[in-house]
Design an enzyme around this catalytic site. Structure first.
Site, PDB file in Angstrom:
ATOM      1  N   ASN A 102      -1.786   1.928   5.703  1.00  0.00           N
ATOM      2  CA  ASN A 102      -0.886   0.903   5.173  1.00  0.00           C
ATOM      3  C   ASN A 102      -0.525   0.014   6.351  1.00  0.00           C
ATOM      4  OD1 ASN A 102       1.323  -0.530   4.144  1.00  0.00           O
ATOM      5  ND2 ASN A 102       2.726   1.193   4.424  1.00  0.00           N
ATOM      6  N   GLY A 103      -0.671  -1.299   6.195  1.00  0.00           N
ATOM      7  CA  GLY A 103      -0.304  -2.201   7.289  1.00  0.00           C
ATOM      8  C   GLY A 103      -1.456  -3.094   7.689  1.00  0.00           C
TER       9      GLY A 103
ATOM     10  N   TRP B  77      -2.727  -2.712  -1.692  1.00  0.00           N
ATOM     11  CA  TRP B  77      -2.329  -4.113  -1.846  1.00  0.00           C
ATOM     12  C   TRP B  77      -3.143  -4.832  -0.790  1.00  0.00           C
ATOM     13  CZ3 TRP B  77      -0.234  -8.172   0.951  1.00  0.00           C
ATOM     14  CH2 TRP B  77       0.351  -9.205   0.210  1.00  0.00           C
TER      15      TRP B  77
ATOM     16  N   CYS C 286       0.828  -1.203   0.000  1.00  0.00           N
ATOM     17  CA  CYS C 286       0.000   0.000   0.000  1.00  0.00           C
ATOM     18  C   CYS C 286       0.869   1.262   0.000  1.00  0.00           C
ATOM     19  CB  CYS C 286      -0.932   0.089   1.203  1.00  0.00           C
ATOM     20  SG  CYS C 286      -2.096  -1.254   1.341  1.00  0.00           S
TER      21      CYS C 286
ATOM     22  N   LYS D 272      13.783 -14.444 -10.239  1.00  0.00           N
ATOM     23  CA  LYS D 272      13.521 -13.443 -11.281  1.00  0.00           C
ATOM     24  C   LYS D 272      12.608 -14.038 -12.345  1.00  0.00           C
ATOM     25  CE  LYS D 272      14.436 -10.400  -9.676  1.00  0.00           C
ATOM     26  NZ  LYS D 272      14.952 -10.340  -8.376  1.00  0.00           N
TER      27      LYS D 272
ATOM     28  N   ARG E  33       3.953  -0.273  -4.731  1.00  0.00           N
ATOM     29  CA  ARG E  33       3.644  -0.753  -3.381  1.00  0.00           C
ATOM     30  C   ARG E  33       2.296  -1.472  -3.317  1.00  0.00           C
ATOM     31  NH1 ARG E  33       6.799   1.504   0.515  1.00  0.00           N
ATOM     32  NH2 ARG E  33       5.244   0.957   2.060  1.00  0.00           N
TER      33      ARG E  33
ATOM     34  N   HIS F 173      18.057 -36.565  -5.775  1.00  0.00           N
ATOM     35  CA  HIS F 173      17.343 -37.034  -4.586  1.00  0.00           C
ATOM     36  C   HIS F 173      15.852 -36.726  -4.665  1.00  0.00           C
ATOM     37  CE1 HIS F 173      21.040 -38.275  -2.762  1.00  0.00           C
ATOM     38  NE2 HIS F 173      21.577 -37.081  -3.015  1.00  0.00           N
TER      39      HIS F 173
ATOM     40  N   LYS G 297       6.582  -4.329  -3.591  1.00  0.00           N
ATOM     41  CA  LYS G 297       8.025  -4.129  -3.446  1.00  0.00           C
ATOM     42  C   LYS G 297       8.449  -4.147  -1.987  1.00  0.00           C
ATOM     43  CE  LYS G 297      11.996  -2.038  -5.135  1.00  0.00           C
ATOM     44  NZ  LYS G 297      12.489  -3.326  -5.594  1.00  0.00           N
TER      45      LYS G 297
ATOM     46  N   GLU H 299      18.550 -16.725  -7.161  1.00  0.00           N
ATOM     47  CA  GLU H 299      18.117 -15.402  -7.622  1.00  0.00           C
ATOM     48  C   GLU H 299      17.590 -15.470  -9.061  1.00  0.00           C
ATOM     49  OE1 GLU H 299      17.286 -12.872  -6.196  1.00  0.00           O
ATOM     50  OE2 GLU H 299      17.429 -11.193  -7.573  1.00  0.00           O
TER      51      GLU H 299
ATOM     52  N   GLU I 252       8.889 -14.634 -10.738  1.00  0.00           N
ATOM     53  CA  GLU I 252       8.111 -13.473 -10.299  1.00  0.00           C
ATOM     54  C   GLU I 252       7.719 -12.555 -11.454  1.00  0.00           C
ATOM     55  OE1 GLU I 252      10.054 -10.964  -7.362  1.00  0.00           O
ATOM     56  OE2 GLU I 252      11.947 -11.029  -8.418  1.00  0.00           O
TER      57      GLU I 252
HETATM   58  C1  G6P Z   1       9.840  -8.122  -1.836  1.00  0.00           C
HETATM   59  C2  G6P Z   1      10.506  -7.691  -3.133  1.00  0.00           C
HETATM   60  C3  G6P Z   1      11.843  -8.397  -3.304  1.00  0.00           C
HETATM   61  C4  G6P Z   1      12.729  -8.134  -2.090  1.00  0.00           C
HETATM   62  C5  G6P Z   1      12.024  -8.544  -0.796  1.00  0.00           C
HETATM   63  C6  G6P Z   1      12.787  -8.061   0.432  1.00  0.00           C
HETATM   64  O1  G6P Z   1       9.440  -9.450  -1.923  1.00  0.00           O
HETATM   65  O2  G6P Z   1       9.667  -7.980  -4.228  1.00  0.00           O
HETATM   66  O3  G6P Z   1      12.470  -7.916  -4.462  1.00  0.00           O
HETATM   67  O4  G6P Z   1      13.916  -8.852  -2.226  1.00  0.00           O
HETATM   68  O5  G6P Z   1      10.724  -7.939  -0.720  1.00  0.00           O
HETATM   69  O6  G6P Z   1      12.744  -6.662   0.458  1.00  0.00           O
HETATM   70  P1  G6P Z   1      13.817  -5.737   1.144  1.00  0.00           P
HETATM   71  O7  G6P Z   1      13.309  -4.352   0.931  1.00  0.00           O
HETATM   72  O8  G6P Z   1      13.830  -6.135   2.592  1.00  0.00           O
HETATM   73  O9  G6P Z   1      15.120  -5.992   0.480  1.00  0.00           O
END
Ligand code: G6P
Length: 622
Positions: free
Chosen positions: A112-113, A76, A2, A499, A27, A518, A617, A495, A502
């Site tokens: 937000n929250g 969100w 949010c 990517k 957000r 395994h 994010k 990673e 997501e």
């Molecule tokens: C969300 C984002 C990721 C990020 C993670 C942790 O899931 O989409 O890209 O790695 O949060 O966020 P931070 O701000 O703690 O790095």
């Protein structure tokens, strides 16, 4: 999670708020709304489901809403499905929440929250005659403020204070009161909120990019503090209602950095900003050709006293932690344990007082990472935060802070912040190794030279992006992808896989290559894409063998390795090469083609790569 914006001043509020919301859309993007006040008139509320675009159209880019004071929100969903009724702002009156237009309410607010005890509070308010139109916890908190405001005939600050001591959870709130035109009230607990003042105008937002175009001079409102925001001025209060003074901070980020600057998406722009982000982060940690951690406050004596390191983080930042354990253990020879913050925070942890707890976070606001930091601090453990957003909660609460210099990162999927976090880890590892006598001066200088060569090598990879772009389009409809690697290559695979899934919504998994047999190998069948990451010389042959086992079962193989390892083509169907670097630093190079793969797969599928479905994010709720 949010986005909140607020404005009060001499200009029309709605266009400013919509502009701010557009910059905070990462957000949350399932619905959005505005509440605008024109002098002493009642607030006008407009809400809309879906992306912000529909609110912009509904309000004729804000022109249909006159008034110089207002609040806005992009959602969100946590409590209640995305709908116009559940969208913010919420109001204290007994009206239908989906209705737009002038509202008679005493209090209008955005949030937000999560309010954890909202059901209990809702019951209490129902007994006092309040009716609820939405499923949200926000409506409950707005009505609770209204309840105290009316019952005790107190001012907004006292009414908010009484509410804050009753609610449990994490929140940032922005509120307007009918009897206080031109004023916005804000409060927060463990959710971000900044307030900026410029001339006769005041701004409020969940994150810096929303107000960068208007001011860089901001206040970070503290936990359980309340702000009374008026045109060109702001006052802060503590839980007793006493006024407190806060320092202003100057944001050094360039407003242009939060724009797309001709790129189709923020994600690709941020991928291209990696050489600069890496260079800037490195420059901040180098002084006269030597690594300097002076700004973090970690002195030699402290570093020498560290017996073990624990890294906690979420998402990609946790992947940096996974890479860090190989690098730190190998170079500094200190035991390292890496944990997901959401796991660490709820388990019994055994630590000794010489442990260093490192929390890695781009936003500095991730709820689980913050809780993990606090847990470590409560246990008396020394904490170091590796954070990108200056003044964020994690940065302010940690004992030591190492800031990355990635600049504002807007795309939900992190790229340049991840790359900058790796640099922070490399510098910490090399410096600790040198200080503990694990490496000599010659090796120290070699590592620094290798580090400084990384930005140009990343640029070179970006110059050759067409090959991976073509491959990504070809495989964008893959059903499953398996990323495999050993050691540091496993961390890189994690990673790469994140990517891919997501951004393109293609199912993907990362496995330690030796673990495949395994269980997971049963999933390999004809034409399943297996991406082998092979940057570590010692493990190269082993991973090639695991790839061959997949090929024997029908898999299509892509290899990612450094120039020179051409023998991989005997097994792989398609190979991507990156420049060579010291093996400890290869994640910085190998990750780039994988970011491009995820990005171009999403683009080929016509997806909104900057705002993937269901993601946000900055995850400020558990
Ligand atoms: C969300 C984002 C990721 C990020 C993670 C942790 O899931 O989409 O890209 O790695 O949060 O966020 P931070 O701000 O703690 O790095």
């Amino acid at each position: 999670m949010c986005g909140i914006v607020g404005y009060t001043g001499t200009s029309q509020a709605a266009p400013i708020l919509l502009d701010g919301l557009a910059r905070l859309e990462y957000r949350g993007y399932d619905s959005a709304g505005l509440a605008i006040r024109d002098g002493s008139e009642l607030a006008q509320v407009v809400k809309s489901t879906g992306k912000l675009r529909s609110l912009i159209e509904k309000t004729d880019s804000g022109r249909s809403l006159a008034g110089t004071c207002g609040i806005g929100h992009t959602r969100w969903a946590t409590h209640g499905e995305p709908s116009q009724t559940n969208a913010h702002p919420h109001v204290s009156g007994n009206c239908t929440g989906s209705a737009c237009g002038q509202v008679e309410s005493e209090v209008v607010g955005v949030h937000n929250g999560i309010i954890e005890n909202y059901l209990e509070l809702r019951d209490k308010l129902s007994r006092h005659g309040y009716q609820f139109y939405s499923e949200t916890d926000t409506e409950v908190v707005v009505k609770l403020i209204d309840y105290y405001y009316r019952k005790y005939k107190i001012g907004p600050v006292d009414a908010i204070n009484r509410t804050l001591v009753r609610v449990r959870g994490t929140y940032a709130l922005a509120l307007m009161f009918r009897d206080h035109p031109g004023e916005i009230y804000a409060a927060r607990k463990d959710a971000p909120m900044i307030i900026g003042v410029s001339g006769e105008n005041s701004y409020l937002a969940s994150d810096v990019p929303a107000i960068l175009n208007y001011t860089r001079s901001v206040y970070y409102i503290g936990n359980l503090q309340i702000a009374r925001v008026l045109p060109g001025e702001v006052h802060f209060y503590d839980l007793n209602g006493d006024e407190v003074q806060l320092e202003r901070t100057e944001i050094t980020w360039d407003a242009k950095a939060a724009e797309k600057n001709g790129f189709e998406h923020f994600m690709i722009k941020e991928i291209y900003e990696q050489p600069a982000a890496v260079r800037d982060t490195l420059a901040s940690l180098l002084c006269d050709g030597k690594i300097s951690l002076a700004d973090t406050g970690l002195d030699d004596t402290t570093l020498r006293s560290v017996s073990s390191i624990r890294i906690v983080a979420c998402g990609s930042a946790w992947h940096v932690g996974m890479a860090a354990q190989y690098i730190l253990e190998d170079l500094a020879q200190i035991p390292v344990r890496v944990e997901l913050a959401s796991e660490y925070r709820y388990r019994k942890v055994l630590s000794d007082d010489r442990e260093l707890l490192i929390v890695i976070s781009q936003s500095g606001e991730t709820a689980d990472s913050l809780a993990a930091l606090r847990k470590g601090k409560d246990m008396g453990i020394r904490t170091l935060a590796i954070v990108n957003v200056v003044g964020s909660t994690i940065a302010r609460e940690a004992d030591h802070v190492l800031y990355t210099h990635a600049g504002p990162e807007i795309a939900v999927a992190t790229t340049k912040a991840y790359s900058s976090q790796l640099i922070a880890i490399y510098c910490l590892a090399v410096e600790t190794a040198f200080m503990l006598g694990r490496i000599d001066e010659e090796a120290y200088e070699y590592y620094i030279q290798e580090l400084t060569s990384l930005p140009d090598k990343i640029t070179r990879i970006l110059e050759e992006k067409e090959r991976i772009q073509w491959f990504a389009s070809k495989y964008s409809n893959a059903r499953d992808i398996f990323f495999i690697g050993r050691g540091l290559d496993y961390a890189i695979s994690l990673e790469g896989s994140l990517k891919a899934k997501e951004i393109s919504y293609v199912h993907s998994e990362a496995y330690a290559a030796g673990e495949l047999k395994h269980g997971t190998i049963s999933l390999i069948e004809d034409n399943i894409l297996v991406i082998g990451v092979l940057t570590q010389k010692d493990l190269f042959e082993k991973t090639v063998s695991n790839m061959a086992e997949c090929k024997a079962r029908g898999a299509y193989l892509m290899a990612l390795t450094s120039y020179g390892n051409y023998s991989v083509e005997d097994s792989a169907d398609f190979t991507v090469y990156v420049p060579k670097a010291d093996p400890h630093f290869m994640a910085s190079l190998a990750v780039v083609p994988l970011q491009l793969f995820g990005y171009y797969s999403g683009v080929a599928r016509g997806l909104d790569v900057d705002k993937p479905r269901n993601l946000a994010k900055s995850v400020t709720v558990e």
